[in-house]
Design an enzyme around this catalytic site. Structure first.
Site, short mmCIF file in Angstrom:
data_model
loop_
_atom_site.label_atom_id
_atom_site.label_comp_id
_atom_site.label_asym_id
_atom_site.label_seq_id
_atom_site.Cartn_x
_atom_site.Cartn_y
_atom_site.Cartn_z
N LYS A 80 0.72 -1.32 -0.08
CA LYS A 80 0.07 -0.19 0.03
C LYS A 80 0.97 1.48 0.08
O LYS A 80 1.90 1.20 0.58
CB LYS A 80 -0.77 0.07 1.39
N GLY A 180 -23.12 3.20 3.47
CA GLY A 180 -22.45 3.91 2.70
C GLY A 180 -22.56 3.43 1.13
O GLY A 180 -22.78 2.21 0.82
N GLY A 182 -21.50 4.67 -1.92
CA GLY A 182 -20.42 5.13 -2.90
C GLY A 182 -20.23 4.13 -3.99
O GLY A 182 -21.42 3.57 -4.35
N HIS A 183 -19.16 4.10 -4.54
CA HIS A 183 -19.14 3.29 -5.73
C HIS A 183 -19.55 2.01 -5.36
O HIS A 183 -19.94 1.33 -6.15
CB HIS A 183 -17.45 3.40 -6.09
N VAL A 184 -19.20 1.23 -4.46
CA VAL A 184 -19.25 -0.01 -4.33
C VAL A 184 -20.73 -0.47 -3.82
O VAL A 184 -21.56 -1.12 -4.13
CB VAL A 184 -18.26 -0.95 -3.08
P1 NAI Z 1 -16.67 5.64 -1.60
O1 NAI Z 1 -15.85 6.79 -1.31
O2 NAI Z 1 -16.96 5.71 -3.26
O3 NAI Z 1 -17.92 5.55 -0.86
C1 NAI Z 1 -17.82 5.58 0.48
C2 NAI Z 1 -19.26 6.33 0.78
O4 NAI Z 1 -19.40 5.99 2.30
C3 NAI Z 1 -19.69 7.52 0.47
O5 NAI Z 1 -20.93 7.73 -0.31
C4 NAI Z 1 -19.73 8.27 1.70
O6 NAI Z 1 -20.64 9.34 1.70
C5 NAI Z 1 -20.28 7.28 2.75
N1 NAI Z 1 -19.77 7.29 4.07
C6 NAI Z 1 -18.74 7.86 4.61
N2 NAI Z 1 -19.06 7.81 5.77
C7 NAI Z 1 -20.21 7.15 6.61
C8 NAI Z 1 -20.90 6.90 7.45
N3 NAI Z 1 -20.42 7.41 8.55
N4 NAI Z 1 -22.13 6.49 7.35
C9 NAI Z 1 -22.61 6.32 5.93
N5 NAI Z 1 -22.09 6.51 4.98
C10 NAI Z 1 -20.80 7.21 5.09
O7 NAI Z 1 -15.84 4.21 -1.50
P2 NAI Z 1 -15.78 2.85 -2.22
O8 NAI Z 1 -14.95 2.85 -3.42
O9 NAI Z 1 -17.42 2.74 -2.47
O10 NAI Z 1 -15.19 2.03 -0.98
C11 NAI Z 1 -15.97 1.70 -0.02
C12 NAI Z 1 -15.48 1.01 0.98
O11 NAI Z 1 -15.11 -0.46 0.33
C13 NAI Z 1 -14.02 1.52 1.42
O12 NAI Z 1 -13.73 0.98 2.80
C14 NAI Z 1 -13.12 0.87 0.55
O13 NAI Z 1 -11.69 1.06 1.33
C15 NAI Z 1 -13.66 -0.48 0.31
N6 NAI Z 1 -12.76 -1.15 -0.99
C16 NAI Z 1 -13.49 -0.60 -2.11
C17 NAI Z 1 -12.96 -1.22 -3.08
C18 NAI Z 1 -13.14 -0.68 -4.56
O14 NAI Z 1 -13.31 -1.52 -5.64
N7 NAI Z 1 -13.75 0.53 -4.57
C19 NAI Z 1 -12.13 -2.38 -3.12
C20 NAI Z 1 -12.08 -3.11 -1.78
C21 NAI Z 1 -12.42 -2.32 -0.59
#
Ligand code: NAI
Length: 357
Positions: A80, A180, A182-184
């Site tokens: 990382k 959450g 977000g993307h995932v």
């Molecule tokens: P992202 O940043 O697109 O989405 C995260 C979402 O969580 C955002 O919409 C944000 O507003 C929301 N959020 C933040 N704090 C919050 C809270 N206290 N309560 C409710 N919602 C909250 O991130 P992404 O890419 O969707 O990743 C999500 C998780 O999955 C992260 O922990 C990341 O490390 C993990 N991850 C992601 C991968 C990927 O392919 N994008 C791969 C492996 C793990």
């Protein structure tokens, strides 16, 4: 604890610090293990309160990447990198990204960077102007956003949880709470909705919640209540370290299976407490491996069919780990044991069968 002490305790091979005088970039690359192959792991841009906090984060995240690759049976190691921002919201520039790219290049391919918190495909492509050892861009490097594959893999891990509990892996009538969007998280909701699940959702961004309620008929839950929502499956897909002892006492689910990295505050301790409460925990680094499989697989030259097959196999791998967990203190410990067996077996060719045992 000092850096060497942490490295020795967790088995890190190499930690490098870099300062670029021209741009002011301050960055750290931590390579946990190259035993199974070159080490892939995202680059995080973050403002840390202290250097100690930054070092702890990069060491912990890089170790998790090794476990993730090993459990997915990829011939890849774990690493990382972090860019230490002077303040929150510090604007990313091409010069900063290219300085980071030159730092990555000094690893001659032992470290392969990808996207993590604070990065986007544009930043990746800027880094890729200085090094070939980066995945996840859209123009200069390849791979794009791996989130859809992470979401699909997490869904496959949920199926394994249902099977382990003796149920059919069908979602019709089940309630899944997603923290959450977000993307995932949003992609996961889309899959679950198409499979007939009821959704309870929360996000700090109201717009995301509205999108999910309108698109999937999801029920909006306050962010402070989502972890206690009454559901069949709880899926943390926001930040890490959201489930500690207090949250475990108040969980209202029988399955904990999400995409977030490092869901548990202290995985050793929390995984045992979850087992004692009878809550089935799918180890996060097994359930969220879909994105890594996508990017590492492209790097290794796998075709689309092989990439999809390996994503589907997340269900089998998760199920084997859950089934084996009766011999361990928890499902987390069972997953670590799989990873450690893989490290002990040494370098891989990539042709090994995927299943965990
Ligand atoms: P992202 O940043 O697109 O989405 C995260 C979402 O969580 C955002 O919409 C944000 O507003 C929301 N959020 C933040 N704090 C919050 C809270 N206290 N309560 C409710 N919602 C909250 O991130 P992404 O890419 O969707 O990743 C999500 C998780 O999955 C992260 O922990 C990341 O490390 C993990 N991850 C992601 C991968 C990927 O392919 N994008 C791969 C492996 C793990």
């Amino acid at each position: 604890m000092h850096t060497f002490g942490q490295m020795i305790e967790h088995g890190h091979e190499r930690v490098c610090f870099h300062h670029d005088a021209e741009t002011g970039l301050r960055a750290i690359i931590a390579v946990h293990s190259t035993t199974l192959g070159a080490a892939l792991g995202g680059t995080r841009r973050w403002h840390y309160a202290t250097e100690e906090e930054a070092i702890f984060d990069v060491l912990r995240l890089s170790e998790g990447m090794s476990h993730k690759a090993a459990c997915a049976n990829l011939p890849m190691g774990g690493a990382k990198s972090i860019i230490l921002l002077p303040k929150h919201g510090h604007v990313a520039t091409e010069a900063e990204a290219r300085a980071m790219g030159r730092f990555i290049e000094t690893f001659s391919g032992d470290y392969i960077a990808a996207e993590d918190v604070g990065l986007n495909p544009q930043f990746i492509d800027w880094m890729a102007m200085e090094t070939n050892h980066v995945m996840g861009g859209e123009t200069v490097s390849t791979g794009g956003d791996p989130s859809p594959f992470t979401a699909r893999g997490t869904f496959n891990a949920m199926k394994a949880c249902l099977r382990h509990q003796g149920n059919e892996p069908t979602f019709s009538g089940l309630t899944v709470a997603v923290q959450g969007l977000g993307h995932v998280g949003m992609d996961l909701c889309s899959i679950l909705n198409s499979e007939g699940a009821h959704l309870h959702v929360a996000d700090i961004h109201e717009g995301r919640v509205t999108e999910a309620t309108e698109a999937f008929g999801a029920k909006a839950v306050d962010v402070s209540n989502i972890l206690q929502a009454k559901c069949d499956i709880l899926a943390p897909c926001a930040l890490g370290a959201v489930i500690g002892p207090d949250e475990i006492r108040r969980l209202n689910t029988s399955i904990l299976c999400g995409a977030a990295n490092n869901i548990l505050v202290d995985p050793e301790r929390e995984s045992i407490a979850l087992a004692e409460r009878g809550i089935l925990y799918a180890p996060d680094f097994v359930a969220n491996a879909g994105g890594l499989i996508w990017l590492a697989g492209l790097h290794l030259g796998y075709d689309r069919e092989e990439l999809d097959r390996r994503n589907v196999e997340i269900e089998t791998t998760t199920l084997e780990i859950l089934d084996a967990s009766t011999a361990y203190q928890s499902t987390h410990h069972a997953a670590i044991a799989v990873a450690e067996r893989r490290y002990a077996a040494g370098p891989m060719t990539g042709k090994e069968p995927i299943h965990a045992s």
